[in-house]
Motif scaffolding. Structure first.
Motif, PDB file in Angstrom:
ATOM      1  N   LYS A 193       0.922  -1.229   0.122  1.00  0.00           N
ATOM      2  CA  LYS A 193       0.044   0.046  -0.102  1.00  0.00           C
ATOM      3  C   LYS A 193       0.826   1.089  -0.036  1.00  0.00           C
ATOM      4  N   ILE A 194       0.222   2.314  -0.329  1.00  0.00           N
ATOM      5  CA  ILE A 194       0.959   3.494  -0.598  1.00  0.00           C
ATOM      6  C   ILE A 194       1.349   4.041   0.948  1.00  0.00           C
ATOM      7  N   THR A 195       0.442   3.817   2.073  1.00  0.00           N
ATOM      8  CA  THR A 195       0.720   4.193   3.179  1.00  0.00           C
ATOM      9  C   THR A 195       1.956   3.425   3.697  1.00  0.00           C
ATOM     10  N   LYS A 199       5.037   4.962   5.972  1.00  0.00           N
ATOM     11  CA  LYS A 199       5.559   4.340   7.058  1.00  0.00           C
ATOM     12  C   LYS A 199       7.170   3.994   7.323  1.00  0.00           C
ATOM     13  N   ARG A 200       7.460   3.402   6.113  1.00  0.00           N
ATOM     14  CA  ARG A 200       8.987   2.920   6.024  1.00  0.00           C
ATOM     15  C   ARG A 200      10.027   4.171   5.923  1.00  0.00           C
ATOM     16  N   ASN A 201       9.121   5.345   5.219  1.00  0.00           N
ATOM     17  CA  ASN A 201      10.064   6.400   5.031  1.00  0.00           C
ATOM     18  C   ASN A 201       9.623   7.647   5.357  1.00  0.00           C
ATOM     19  N   LYS A 203      10.852  10.364   6.918  1.00  0.00           N
ATOM     20  CA  LYS A 203      11.548  11.632   6.590  1.00  0.00           C
ATOM     21  C   LYS A 203      11.545  11.942   5.434  1.00  0.00           C
ATOM     22  N   PHE A 204      11.701  10.840   4.441  1.00  0.00           N
ATOM     23  CA  PHE A 204      11.485  11.280   2.949  1.00  0.00           C
ATOM     24  C   PHE A 204      10.044  11.837   2.809  1.00  0.00           C
ATOM     25  N   THR A 205       9.250  11.326   3.425  1.00  0.00           N
ATOM     26  CA  THR A 205       7.977  11.822   3.195  1.00  0.00           C
ATOM     27  C   THR A 205       7.703  13.131   3.503  1.00  0.00           C
ATOM     28  N   ALA A 206       8.288  13.681   4.659  1.00  0.00           N
ATOM     29  CA  ALA A 206       8.361  14.961   5.090  1.00  0.00           C
ATOM     30  C   ALA A 206       9.338  15.865   4.117  1.00  0.00           C
ATOM     31  N   LEU A 207      10.360  15.119   3.481  1.00  0.00           N
ATOM     32  CA  LEU A 207      10.885  15.954   2.464  1.00  0.00           C
ATOM     33  C   LEU A 207      10.056  16.314   1.285  1.00  0.00           C
TER      34      LEU A 207
END
Length: 383
Positions: A193-195, A199-201, A203-207
């Motif tokens: 799933k996209i979620t 969840k695994r990344n 900090k990358f999501t915040a970036l």
């Protein structure tokens, strides 16, 4: 193995040739058809929103291996080819605008999967030099942007879709000939799933939010370059400005692998944020058309640096299981920035004028730069 590199260069040539025509001159083409800056912005924003939804959808389809990466690229290439081919023969304003918007969807989605197939080919053991291929693409973009302006001066904006057809055909040929084994690494990617990715990344999501904001300013400059050139006193400077901004990027793009020996991709992400801001700021504060030319020098460490370091950065900080997803999501963040730019750029020009639009854009870019500094991480992904 070397065949893969030549074909990947051809893909980058096609990608940035299409960008030099259909993306760079979208505003000018639609304005020439009778749309206002605001309506043009809204139309292209809708197309960008569709592209934003389409990117993770196509990634999910690839993730589940229902369609291969090459298949997605072929579909997108055919979409842009058909739209470009029929556009000159449509006489209804809104029908033309709709067809252009469909082609624009393909344009915006395209880079994520061109970048992904390059990274996948490298991880599969093919001799693909991403920096050189992207550098050739940058050169083609600059020449194409300049050449399109010259064609417009001779044949009017009606030349735009005809010119785009050449690059769409190039893309189709390169995709069909690209080695089958180049998408082998995608088999390592587990359907999820996209979620789960977010969840695994974390900090990358915040970036991704930082990237979206800083790309608002970058895309406003690109989308509204014609109006900015008019404001600076030379409407037909658009082609020359775009060519300069692109040619100045090429040394950074081509030699980026050597720069990686000096510092990590995360360092270059932060540096690019500073120069994104400088480009907008100099466009605002230096008067006349020469101010616009001078501002483009920032591209060497701005977008020129970002366009390669972001691809490597995404490949480093997400796991090898998320190779395609990482490229798709950072491209989706670029797409969000493009979408907001379309919605706000033309509307701001109509509401408060070009100069005040540049002031607001500078502030937005500074916010994006600050966020980029705090969300960029240094760790490398697990193998």
């Amino acid at each position: 193995m070397k065949k893969a590199n030549l074909l990947y260069i051809a893909l980058q040539v096609a990608l940035w040739g299409i960008y030099g025509v259909l993306y760079s001159y979208a505003n000018r083409y639609l304005l020439s058809q009778g749309l206002s800056s605001t309506v043009t912005g809204v139309l292209l924003a809708i197309a960008t929103a569709v592209a934003f939804v389409l990117q993770p959808l196509l990634t999910s389809i690839i993730d589940k291996r229902k369609v291969k990466l090459k298949g997605v690229l072929l579909i997108l290439s055919l979409l842009m080819l058909v739209c470009s081919a029929v556009m000159p023969f449509i006489r209804n304003l809104w029908a033309v605008a709709t067809v252009y918007a469909l082609a624009y969807v393909g344009v915006v989605v395209y880079p994520a999967f061109i970048n992904a197939i390059g990274m996948v080919a490298i991880k599969s053991g093919f001799e693909v030099n991403f920096g050189v291929a992207r550098g050739v693409g940058a050169f083609v973009f600059g020449v194409t942007a300049w050449g399109t302006n010259k064609l417009i001066e001779v044949f009017s904006e009606s030349a735009i879709p005809f010119f785009a057809i050449i690059f769409c055909l190039t893309a189709i040929g390169a995709v069909l000939l690209f080695p089958k084994g180049a998408d082998a690494v995608t088999k390592k990617e587990k359907a999820s799933k996209i979620t789960d990715f977010f969840k695994r990344n974390k900090k990358f999501t915040a970036l991704l939010f930082a990237v979206a904001i800083i790309m608002v300013g970058h895309n406003i400059l690109g989308n509204c370059m014609y109006q900015i050139a008019v404001f600076k006193g030379e409407p037909n400077a658009q082609g020359s400005v775009l060519m300069l901004s692109t040619l100045i990027e090429i040394p950074t793009i081509v030699f980026f692998t050597k720069l990686l020996k000096i510092a990590k991709s995360s360092t270059y992400m932060r540096i690019s944020g500073v120069f994104f801001v400088l480009r907008v700021l100099l466009t605002l504060v230096i008067p006349g058309i020469w101010g616009l030319y001078i501002a483009q020098l920032c591209q060497i460490a701005g977008y020129g640096l970002y366009t390669v370091c972001s691809v490597y950065y995404a490949g480093e900080v997400v796991s090898s299981n998320d190779t395609v997803k990482g490229q798709a999501y950072i491209s989706a963040a670029n797409t969000i920035g493009c979408l907001i730019a379309h919605l706000t750029g033309g509307a701001m020009i109509d509401a408060v004028g070009t100069e005040n639009m540049l002031v607001i854009t500078t502030v937005i870019s500074i916010i994006g730069m600050i966020m980029l500094f705090f969300t960029t991480e240094n760790k490398k992904a697990d193998a």
